[in-house]
Design an enzyme around this catalytic site. Structure first.
Site, short mmCIF file in Angstrom:
data_model
loop_
_atom_site.label_atom_id
_atom_site.label_comp_id
_atom_site.label_asym_id
_atom_site.label_seq_id
_atom_site.Cartn_x
_atom_site.Cartn_y
_atom_site.Cartn_z
N HIS A 66 0.85 -1.19 0.00
CA HIS A 66 0.00 0.00 0.00
C HIS A 66 0.88 1.24 0.00
O HIS A 66 2.11 1.14 0.02
CB HIS A 66 -1.01 -0.01 1.16
N HIS A 68 1.37 3.91 2.06
CA HIS A 68 1.88 4.66 3.23
C HIS A 68 3.40 4.84 3.15
O HIS A 68 4.12 3.95 2.70
CB HIS A 68 1.47 3.98 4.53
N ASP A 70 5.83 4.67 5.21
CA ASP A 70 6.73 3.69 5.81
C ASP A 70 6.69 2.34 5.07
O ASP A 70 7.16 1.33 5.59
CB ASP A 70 6.44 3.52 7.31
N HIS A 71 6.15 2.36 3.86
CA HIS A 71 6.17 1.17 2.99
C HIS A 71 6.76 1.49 1.62
O HIS A 71 7.26 0.60 0.93
CB HIS A 71 4.76 0.60 2.82
N HIS A 124 -7.30 -1.35 5.89
CA HIS A 124 -6.30 -0.40 6.40
C HIS A 124 -6.23 0.80 5.45
O HIS A 124 -6.28 1.96 5.89
CB HIS A 124 -4.96 -1.12 6.49
N ASP A 143 0.03 -4.24 6.18
CA ASP A 143 -0.60 -3.78 7.42
C ASP A 143 -2.02 -4.31 7.56
O ASP A 143 -2.89 -3.63 8.13
CB ASP A 143 -0.61 -2.24 7.48
N HIS A 181 5.21 -4.86 10.46
CA HIS A 181 5.56 -4.19 11.73
C HIS A 181 5.75 -5.20 12.87
O HIS A 181 5.09 -6.24 12.90
CB HIS A 181 4.47 -3.20 12.16
ZN LIG Z 1 0.04 1.45 6.57
#
Ligand SMILES: [Zn+2]
Length: 267
Positions: A66, A68, A70-71, A124, A143, A181
């Site tokens: 996805h 975001h 932090d990806h 998410h 996530d 995570h």
């Molecule tokens: Zn995320």
């Protein structure tokens, strides 16, 4: 954190895990026979560059679950260095940096001689997808599902997320849950606060705590353990529904109750 580890080596398919930032995991796949490499959700580029260079490997493709930050944070720097392809869901075509190929639910592609299946898992985010290698029991679920937890609902509805979790629950129990995570022990505190709390869960959490005390990841977990102990996979199960006094409520609403409880949980 810069340490990496080899999670498994199956007929030349090697899966590595790189802990980065506070609690993110980047995964790297190397298929020895074809010399292909894939990176899943590179939050940052430098640890991936260091890892690949130390082995003299290039990078063929990035698979994003996805959009975001932090990806996808390392996408452009890695693409600049290696000219790699970048896969992401068609929904995210304009919000994944450097995306070169969109993928859809139930689409399949090859990585070396391995078949990779894409599943759309909204909840998410609306564009969230997973990458599954059935023959290797490897699932990159981003996530959506975490150790003893699940992702927050930023864009999707409880119904969407519940259906996404059911897709994961239908896979073989031996599936490695390669989530993005290290949230397991924090999630465990919520799971232990529910009335379904059991000795089995207590023992499982003690094993995970031992790993963390040694500085080791709890991830990937096994799907069979998640089915046994993850409360978010139990919204349609009688013991959970009766324990929280929602025996007649539709599973998606039970899931919503559990998710809201976690959002508000301070434990
Ligand atoms: Zn995320």
């Amino acid at each position: 954190m810069t340490a990496h580890r080899l999670i498994c080596d199956l007929q030349g398919l090697q899966l590595f895990q790189l802990p980065v930032l506070t609690d993110n995991y980047i995964y790297i796949l190397y298929d020895k026979p074809s010399h292909q490499t894939a990176v899943i959700d590179p939050a940052v580029a430098q640890p991936v560059l260091n890892f690949l260079e130390s082995r003299g490997w290039s990078l063929d493709v990035i698979w994003n679950t996805h959009h975001h930050g932090d990806h996808v944070g390392g996408n452009l720097q890695l693409q600049e260095r290696y000219g790699c392809a970048i896969y992401g869901s068609d929904y995210d075509h304009d919000r994944i940096p450097g995306i070169t190929q969109t993928v859809r639910d139930q689409e399949e592609f090859a990585f070396g001689s391995w078949r990779v299946e894409v599943s759309s898992t909204p909840g998410h985010t609306l564009g969230h997808c997973m990458y599954h290698i059935p023959a290797a029991d490897i699932l990159f679920c981003g996530d959506t599902l975490f150790g003893l937890g699940c992702g927050r609902l930023f864009e999707g509805t409880p119904e969407q997320m519940w259906n996404s979790l059911l897709k994961i629950r239908s896979l073989p129990g031996t599936t490695r849950i390669c989530c993005a995570h290290e949230y397991t022990l924090s999630n465990a505190r919520y799971a232990q606060s529910l009335p379904t709390y059991s000795l089995g869960l207590l023992n499982y959490v003690a094993e995970l705590q031992t790993l963390r005390n040694r500085g080791e990841p709890t991830v990937p977990t096994q799907l069979a353990a998640e089915i046994a102990y993850n409360p978010f996979l139990q919204a349609d199960q009688s013991p959970m529904r009766e324990a929280i006094d929602l025996p007649q409520t539709p599973p998606a609403q039970v899931f919503a109750w559990l998710r809201t409880g976690k959002d508000d949980f301070r434990g």
